[in-house]
Design an enzyme around this catalytic site. Structure first.
Site, PDB file in Angstrom:
ATOM      1  N   HIS A 169      -9.492   0.907  -1.428  1.00  0.00           N
ATOM      2  CA  HIS A 169      -9.498   1.557  -0.119  1.00  0.00           C
ATOM      3  C   HIS A 169     -10.905   1.438   0.469  1.00  0.00           C
ATOM      4  O   HIS A 169     -11.899   1.730  -0.218  1.00  0.00           O
ATOM      5  CB  HIS A 169      -9.143   3.035  -0.250  1.00  0.00           C
ATOM      6  CG  HIS A 169      -7.690   3.300  -0.495  1.00  0.00           C
ATOM      7  ND1 HIS A 169      -6.960   2.629  -1.432  1.00  0.00           N
ATOM      8  CD2 HIS A 169      -6.843   4.199   0.089  1.00  0.00           C
ATOM      9  CE1 HIS A 169      -5.704   3.089  -1.416  1.00  0.00           C
ATOM     10  NE2 HIS A 169      -5.616   4.046  -0.507  1.00  0.00           N
TER      11      HIS A 169
ATOM     12  N   HIS B  66       1.341   4.820  -2.403  1.00  0.00           N
ATOM     13  CA  HIS B  66       0.988   5.704  -3.513  1.00  0.00           C
ATOM     14  C   HIS B  66       2.270   6.405  -3.949  1.00  0.00           C
ATOM     15  O   HIS B  66       2.867   7.154  -3.171  1.00  0.00           O
ATOM     16  CB  HIS B  66      -0.051   6.725  -3.068  1.00  0.00           C
ATOM     17  CG  HIS B  66      -1.315   6.116  -2.565  1.00  0.00           C
ATOM     18  ND1 HIS B  66      -2.367   5.813  -3.395  1.00  0.00           N
ATOM     19  CD2 HIS B  66      -1.692   5.724  -1.319  1.00  0.00           C
ATOM     20  CE1 HIS B  66      -3.342   5.266  -2.687  1.00  0.00           C
ATOM     21  NE2 HIS B  66      -2.950   5.206  -1.427  1.00  0.00           N
TER      22      HIS B  66
ATOM     23  N   HIS C 285       0.871  -1.193   0.000  1.00  0.00           N
ATOM     24  CA  HIS C 285       0.000   0.000   0.000  1.00  0.00           C
ATOM     25  C   HIS C 285       0.895   1.227   0.000  1.00  0.00           C
ATOM     26  O   HIS C 285       1.248   1.769   1.046  1.00  0.00           O
ATOM     27  CB  HIS C 285      -0.916  -0.022   1.229  1.00  0.00           C
ATOM     28  CG  HIS C 285      -1.952   1.058   1.246  1.00  0.00           C
ATOM     29  ND1 HIS C 285      -3.115   0.947   1.973  1.00  0.00           N
ATOM     30  CD2 HIS C 285      -2.007   2.276   0.647  1.00  0.00           C
ATOM     31  CE1 HIS C 285      -3.835   2.049   1.819  1.00  0.00           C
ATOM     32  NE2 HIS C 285      -3.169   2.878   1.020  1.00  0.00           N
TER      33      HIS C 285
ATOM     34  N   GLU D  70     -11.332   3.280   6.100  1.00  0.00           N
ATOM     35  CA  GLU D  70     -10.359   4.214   6.693  1.00  0.00           C
ATOM     36  C   GLU D  70     -11.179   5.331   7.328  1.00  0.00           C
ATOM     37  O   GLU D  70     -11.429   5.326   8.522  1.00  0.00           O
ATOM     38  CB  GLU D  70      -9.420   4.761   5.619  1.00  0.00           C
ATOM     39  CG  GLU D  70      -8.437   5.798   6.146  1.00  0.00           C
ATOM     40  CD  GLU D  70      -7.708   6.533   5.023  1.00  0.00           C
ATOM     41  OE1 GLU D  70      -6.720   7.220   5.343  1.00  0.00           O
ATOM     42  OE2 GLU D  70      -8.128   6.454   3.854  1.00  0.00           O
TER      43      GLU D  70
ATOM     44  N   ASP E  66       1.696   3.960   2.884  1.00  0.00           N
ATOM     45  CA  ASP E  66       0.667   4.800   2.279  1.00  0.00           C
ATOM     46  C   ASP E  66       1.278   5.955   1.470  1.00  0.00           C
ATOM     47  O   ASP E  66       1.572   5.804   0.300  1.00  0.00           O
ATOM     48  CB  ASP E  66      -0.286   5.313   3.356  1.00  0.00           C
ATOM     49  CG  ASP E  66      -1.638   5.763   2.810  1.00  0.00           C
ATOM     50  OD1 ASP E  66      -1.871   5.630   1.593  1.00  0.00           O
ATOM     51  OD2 ASP E  66      -2.476   6.246   3.601  1.00  0.00           O
ATOM     52  N   ASP E  67       1.472   7.107   2.124  1.00  0.00           N
ATOM     53  CA  ASP E  67       2.058   8.295   1.484  1.00  0.00           C
ATOM     54  C   ASP E  67       3.195   8.786   2.380  1.00  0.00           C
ATOM     55  O   ASP E  67       3.045   9.769   3.128  1.00  0.00           O
ATOM     56  CB  ASP E  67       1.006   9.394   1.322  1.00  0.00           C
ATOM     57  CG  ASP E  67      -0.150   8.953   0.449  1.00  0.00           C
ATOM     58  OD1 ASP E  67      -0.029   9.061  -0.789  1.00  0.00           O
ATOM     59  OD2 ASP E  67      -1.170   8.492   0.990  1.00  0.00           O
TER      60      ASP E  67
END
Length: 352
Positions: free
Chosen positions: A207, A25, A23, A210, A288-289
């Site tokens: 997704h 991005h 996961h 969340e 994630d980011d």
């Protein structure tokens, strides 16, 4: 045994664990320093005077407040070289964190809406991934992700624009995902395009759970028929759904520092990763980011170990789960499992 776990500190142990990141991005790995460099290269004016001022803006109160900055930052990505540089920077960091395989999400709509060609996005990212595979052995796949705040028609158009490139990138492009703001954008909104992607043989993720409710997780499984849930931490709110995840071993790609930064949780000791893992959920740890949320994948493992009292055996289990939940073929999974088991055996004591 060549070393004992007492001789190997937590940070070293975690960074050495062979693991997959599922996961991530790629646009969210764009560090402020590189963002400013690309802005200068491309003549893009950023609304921040310095790297420090930009970092101070990373005080998010919701997913949407993050997305607003995320999309603005992506505006510096214009040429194939830009996408290459960004991807190489991430892969270099992933190697330091013990990543042996990465499944990387990218958002073409973010770029094509600005006039950047689909071919440019694919070419820059793919060149970096193929070079990394050739020089380091780290494998990777691409997950083209639709932006859920846009229409399904836009997603269908994006898919059709990308499909002519499929054969050229069939060694990398294996999956389809769904990301961006959950509120008001339930999984069912994209049922048709996901059905099309399933017919085309893509692996499917989305997704859910969340900021969205547990029902979104169920809908992603039933309406989109995804194989993996990205985030999914709110699944715990529905006992029947939670038991289904355990029974069916549906992987969750959990991103603890992201959850903290976006105020899904108020403090790391509140995170439910350890509970989910101990109940038998196939939980994995991811970043994630990472440029925006304060940590790459090893940082996420470490903060969970420190705040959730994860044992080294549980860290090993999380790494195992990441390989099991990947889209790698069975023989490659087996090879990574052997390497992981050997690493842990070589750096453990009976008390592990």
């Amino acid at each position: 045994m060549s070393k004992s776990v007492l001789q190997l500190d937590l940070h070293t142990f975690v960074r050495g664990l062979p693991k997959a990141e599922l996961h991530l991005h790629i646009e969210g790995s764009l560090e402020p320093e590189l963002m400013f460099e690309l802005a200068r290269r491309n003549g893009v004016e950023l609304p921040y005077s310095s790297v420090d001022e930009l970092r101070r803006a990373y005080a998010f109160d919701s997913l949407q407040s993050f997305l607003d900055l995320y999309y603005a930052g992506a505006g510096v990505l214009i040429t194939e070289r830009d996408f290459y540089d960004m991807t190489m920077a991430y892969m270099s960091r992933a190697r330091q964190d013990g990543v042996v395989h990465a499944e990387i999400m990218f958002d073409p709509q973010t770029h094509t809406a600005r006039g950047v060609a689909m071919e440019t996005v694919f070419a820059g990212i793919a060149r970096a991934l193929r070079e990394t595979r050739a020089t380091t052995g780290i494998t990777s796949y691409l997950i083209l992700s639709f932006l859920r705040h846009l229409s399904e028609e836009d997603a269908i158009a994006t898919l059709e624009a990308a499909l002519p490139l499929r054969e050229q990138y069939n060694d990398l492009w294996t999956g389809i995902g769904l990301d961006s703001a959950e509120h008001g954008n339930p999984p069912g909104k994209f049922a048709r395009v996901f059905a099309r992607c399933r017919e085309l043989g893509f692996r499917l993720v989305a997704h859910a759970g969340e900021e969205g409710p547990a029902d979104y997780v169920r809908d992603a499984l039933d309406l989109l028929q995804v194989e993996r849930i990205d985030h999914g931490v709110r699944s715990e709110e529905d006992a029947v759904l939670l038991q289904r995840l355990i029974d069916q071993q549906v992987p969750l790609t959990v991103c603890p520092l992201s959850n903290l930064k976006l105020q899904v949780i108020q403090s790391m000791p509140q995170h439910n990763l350890a509970r989910l893992l101990r109940l038998g959920v196939m939980a994995t740890v991811n970043s994630d980011d990472p440029a925006y949320f304060g940590g790459y994948v090893a940082d996420n493992y470490i903060v969970c170990a420190e705040h959730l009292a994860l044992t080294r055996h549980e860290l090993f289990e999380l790494a195992q789960n990441s390989i099991t939940a990947s889209f790698l073929p069975p023989e490659q999974k087996h090879k990574h499992m052997e390497t992981l088991s050997a690493y842990v055996a070589d750096n453990s004591t009976p008390a592990m």
